[in-house]
Every structure is written in C-alpha cells, then in structure tokens.
Design a protein around this motif. Structure first.
Motif, mmCIF file in Angstrom:
data_model
loop_
_atom_site.group_PDB
_atom_site.id
_atom_site.type_symbol
_atom_site.label_atom_id
_atom_site.label_comp_id
_atom_site.label_asym_id
_atom_site.label_seq_id
_atom_site.Cartn_x
_atom_site.Cartn_y
_atom_site.Cartn_z
ATOM 1 N N UNK A 70 1.022 -0.907 -0.284
ATOM 2 C CA UNK A 70 0.142 -0.176 0.286
ATOM 3 C C UNK A 70 1.215 1.151 0.003
ATOM 4 N N UNK A 71 0.826 2.273 -1.150
ATOM 5 C CA UNK A 71 1.223 3.633 -0.950
ATOM 6 C C UNK A 71 0.351 4.498 -0.729
ATOM 7 N N UNK A 72 0.868 5.515 0.658
ATOM 8 C CA UNK A 72 -0.092 6.149 1.348
ATOM 9 C C UNK A 72 -0.071 7.125 0.551
ATOM 10 N N UNK A 78 4.622 8.827 -4.138
ATOM 11 C CA UNK A 78 3.725 7.597 -4.578
ATOM 12 C C UNK A 78 3.722 7.509 -5.695
ATOM 13 N N UNK A 79 3.382 7.472 -6.635
ATOM 14 C CA UNK A 79 3.021 7.726 -8.081
ATOM 15 C C UNK A 79 4.967 7.034 -8.826
ATOM 16 N N UNK A 101 -0.914 -3.802 -5.749
ATOM 17 C CA UNK A 101 0.145 -2.801 -5.495
ATOM 18 C C UNK A 101 -1.273 -1.573 -5.509
ATOM 19 N N UNK A 102 -1.445 -1.013 -4.221
ATOM 20 C CA UNK A 102 -2.492 -0.057 -4.388
ATOM 21 C C UNK A 102 -2.140 1.109 -3.634
ATOM 22 N N UNK A 103 -2.758 2.238 -4.623
ATOM 23 C CA UNK A 103 -2.508 3.470 -3.560
ATOM 24 C C UNK A 103 -3.133 4.304 -3.571
ATOM 25 N N UNK A 104 -2.981 4.541 -2.011
ATOM 26 C CA UNK A 104 -4.110 5.026 -1.197
ATOM 27 C C UNK A 104 -4.383 7.105 -0.990
ATOM 28 N N UNK A 105 -5.382 7.758 -1.195
ATOM 29 C CA UNK A 105 -4.717 9.404 -1.211
ATOM 30 C C UNK A 105 -6.581 9.861 -1.100
#
Length: 517
Positions: A70-72, A78-79, A101-105
């Motif tokens: 998880x990328x916060x 992040x990107x 992979x999950x990006x959370x914004x």
C-alpha cells in the motif's frame, strides 16, 4: 537595490524559528492533520475541466481489501514508487502471485504539494555545495548533486522516450537566478568553485553581469544561468501512473483509491510475523490489509508517524503561488525559469497559447513577508496568507522596474503544504496555497520506517518512507522512490540492498536517527 519594497530573506532568522523548542512554538510540535477537505484551487489541477482526469479515480465502488504493498499518497513520491515497482516486476515473477499494489489518496489524485508547486524541474548542480561539503563531507556533497542530476535526466529521458513532451508541457529553457545582494553572488560563486574543484561538471553554467541581464531581460542585477526545465507536474504524474497501470497483467496489479484517507496503520493481530508482517490500514471506506506500507505523504507524514512531528522530523510549511499576467515585459517572454532572493521566489512564464500576447507567469514564494514564523507548522491549504499574497503581487514590478500590470489581481492564487529546512541553504491571476514538508537538514527521510524518537524498528517492519523534501521535491523524489523500491524488492527476494553511488547516505532513515536530524 530593489525598486519597490520586497522583503529580503534573512535565513538565520528562519533557522532560529525552525529550531525553537521553547514554549513559544512547542505547542505547534504536534502531528500533522489530515489534508484539508476544501483546499485552494491550483492552476495545475483546476485551470481546465480536464486538467486532472484521475481526480476521483477509485473513489466509488468496492474498496480493495487486500494488497501486497500500500502506497499512501499520490504525488510525485507515491506515483514514482508505483512506477518503479511496475518497471521492476511488470515482466517477471517476484512473488508466487502478481504483486498487488494499491495507492491511497486522501483527496483528489495528486492534490498535495506536487499538484500545487511552481512547475520547476531544476537540478541545483552547485547551489549550497560548500555548506554541504563543510557539514557532511565532499562525498555527500557530490552525491547531493548526483541525485538531482540523475532524477532530472531520468524523468526527461522517460518523457522524451514515450513522446510525452507536449503532454506535460516540457520546456528546456534553463533557469536564471538573480542576485539582489553582493552576498548572494559571492556565496554562489564560492559554491561554484567548490563544486568545480570536487569534479562536478559545471561547463553549462553561465555567469551574467548586471549589464548583460539588463540588456537581455530588463532586470538590473547580476545573475547565473543553469540548465533547467519547466513542466506541468500533475500531467507528468498522471502519465507515470497511466504507464505503470498498463503493466497490470500476469505479474503485476496496480489500483488507486482517491478520497480514501488513511487514518491509522496498525499491526494485524493475526497472520503477522517479524519476517512477514501484516498491517491494517483504516480508512472511512473500510480497512485494507497489506504486508508492506510506503509513506509518501510529505508534509502530512506525522499524522500517521507521530515520532516525525516537531523540528527533528518533518515540519508542515505553507507555501503560496499565483498565476498572473501582471508585470509581463520582454523578460518574461523568454522560455527560461527564474529564481531570486536566495531562491525564496521562483517563477516562469507558461508557453504561449494561440492568440496569447503575454504569457501566464507562475510565481511562488513570499514566505519571508509572513512574519517570524515563515509559515512553519501550518498544514492547512484551504486559505492564503494576505501578507504573502501582497508580496507576490508586488514582486515582479519591483524586480523588473515596471508598473505594467501593477495592482492587478492574479488569475489564480493557491497554497501548497510542504516541509521546511533549517540551516542556511533553505526554495490577471490564480493564487494557490500548498503545504510543504521541511526537515532539519533540508533533506528527505528515505528508507525503512523507525520509531524516530528511539531508533527502534520492531513495530514498523515492512514500512518505508520517502518524504520531507523541503520544497525541492521534483528533482529528488523520483530517485528517492527508486531507492525505496530497491529496498522492498531486496527484502521480498531475500537479497542484499546496496546504496547507489548517486544517493546521499545521510538521507537514509537509520542515519537520520543516528545523527538525530
């Protein structure tokens, strides 16, 4: 001397403010809040209806509940992390199944400092070299220059290789730094000579006399011109994400959920061990389970990592920017970017559109007019500071000695929240604000997350950080994210990570804790 009243920077005063731990500022040494829900509107994100096509991506529908990483944060750090993961594992197996992979914004896609900055992609080849050399040694000073050169050349290469130059409005016009005082020029020349003596390539640096600058640009100051680029930062980050997303397949899966703020990161009570940790990321939409976490939230880092609050961590700092056509003379019809007042002000003219006579100028800075706190410990980007706004409105007429457009309102004005550095080398209209993340030595924290008050990692195995760029993230974040990805892949594959020769070792989290900075 400046023609109008422009506040000259006193860096010692800012350093004193930053390092103050007494009662005057101690109440501000708290963890950052979550990003505000109603930020000022940036030119990059709101100048057109299609400026941010990924703004609400993944904000509706089912929430991903399980991931490997998880990328916060969905800014440049992040990107870039997602991009490097996609490039590294997109064509081969690292795990027994696709790397998920999950990006959370918390808000819109790329709505933090990256989507609210000044649009510069500039490597400070020799700026501050002598101070870094004195404080950290010649090798570290060289690595600082190498990292920025590596970042800029990598991004420009990617942009040109994929034919994105027009998509991201890439301009290769250089950057002219004006010297308002003799001390500024003397310090810059000292840095130049130290860098040259250390073997840094400075062949493309041009020193300009007062008369040369006056005749070419219309400003009565000596200057130095260095190689530099400008671009539309949100569009670059959008292209990087879309490219990484295209790697989704047999070995790799990438998703993003905007408007999904992470409110806590806790160790999972089951299925977790020191070699294979599991974390629960809590969000208003539900929990997400993962084994690796990357903190890429810059100024807001201490919201989830409170040991990084205060002057030894990452200090949220409000920066302000306007988009204006005021005070545009022949100088600002050039393609180059600009900086002045020790880099506290920075500006560049946007490329002219068909039918436009004068370019839109993106101008940032003015914090020195905010008073003794320099906007330190401000993490709210929903409002602007009137004193800073006035400084920005008056700046270009003061520098170029023109009344053209003086008193006009910007087309847009906004802020960005970033993080601040402490010692001396601290970088018709829309006004924006944004929150920057500043650190005690002006450099980011990169690597495994620790308890930054004790140095203990036991409770943070599998968590990583790339944050705290002190208003200078565009020429550093992409490479810092690459290092974090190298570390994660080494951990996943049971191999040993070694520090690249272009990476400053003082950035590494274990070294930051060791030296308490």
């Amino acid at each position: 001397m400046l023609g109008r009243s422009v506040t000259l920077v006193c860096e010692d005063a800012q350093a004193t403010t930053f390092n103050t731990t007494g009662s005057a500022l101690k109440h501000l040494h708290r963890p950052a809040n979550l990003p505000s829900s109603n930020p000022t509107r940036s030119f990059w994100t709101h100048s057109a209806s299609d400026a941010n096509p990924l703004a609400s991506e993944g904000s509706r529908g089912p929430l991903t509940t399980d991931a490997d990483i998880c990328i916060i944060g969905s800014g440049i750090s992040g990107i870039s992390t997602a991009y490097h993961l996609a490039e590294a594992v997109g064509n081969h197996t690292v795990l027994d199944a696709p790397l998920r992979v999950v990006v959370l914004e918390a808000r819109d896609f790329c709505s933090g400092a990256t989507g609210r900055n000044g649009g510069h992609l500039t490597s400070h080849t020799f700026y501050h070299f002598s101070e870094r050399q004195d404080r950290f040694g010649t090798d570290e000073a060289i690595r600082s220059s190498a990292l920025e050169g590596y970042t800029v050349s990598s991004l420009v290469s990617i942009i040109e290789r994929h034919g994105w130059s027009k998509d991201v409005d890439l301009v290769n016009g250089g950057n002219v730094r004006l010297f308002f005082t003799e001390d500024e020029e003397r310090e810059a020349r000292t840095d130049f000579e130290c860098a040259k003596s250390a073997g840094i390539n400075v062949d493309d640096v041009q020193w300009l006399t007062r008369d040369q600058v006056q005749n070419t640009y219309g400003a009565p100051y000596p200057a130095v011109k260095i190689h530099a680029h400008n671009l539309w930062p949100l569009k670059l980050v959008t292209m990087l994400y879309q490219h990484a997303k295209q790697r989704t397949g047999e070995h790799f899966d990438l998703r993003i959920h905007t408007h999904t703020p992470v409110t806590s990161v806790t160790r999972s009570p089951s299925g977790s061990s020191s070699t294979n940790p599991r974390y629960i990321l809590s969000t208003p939409r539900g929990p997400i389970s993962c084994s690796r976490v990357v903190h890429a939230t810059n100024a807001y880092t201490s919201h989830l990592l409170p040991s990084l609050s205060g002057p030894n961590g990452i200090v949220p700092t409000r920066g302000q920017i306007i988009a204006t056509r005021a005070s545009v003379g022949r100088a600002l019809n050039k393609a180059n970017g600009w900086s002045g007042n020790r880099g506290y002000e920075y500006w560049f003219p946007r490329p002219l559109k068909t039918g436009e006579v004068t370019p839109l100028v993106i101008l940032g800075g003015g914090r020195e007019a905010s008073g003794p706190r320099f906007e330190l410990y401000v993490d709210d980007d929903s409002s602007t500071n009137p004193a800073v706004g006035k400084e920005l409105r008056d700046f270009l007429p003061a520098v170029f000695g023109s009344n053209l457009g003086h008193g006009n309102e910007p087309e847009m004005e906004w802020v960005r929240c970033s993080c601040e550095l402490t010692f001396s080398f601290i970088n018709d209209s829309l006004v924006k604000t944004g929150i920057m993340g500043y650190t005690a030595i002006g450099d980011p924290f990169v690597g495994p997350v620790l308890d930054f008050s004790t140095g203990d990692r036991q409770d943070y195995e599998g968590q990583y950080i790339a944050a705290g760029y002190t208003g200078h993230g565009m020429p550093r974040a992409f490479a810092c994210a690459e290092v974090v990805v190298q570390m994660i892949l080494a951990e996943l594959t049971g191999t040993r990570w070694s520090c690249p020769t272009w990476f400053p070792e003082r950035y590494l989290t274990q070294n930051r804790v060791k030296h308490r900075n």
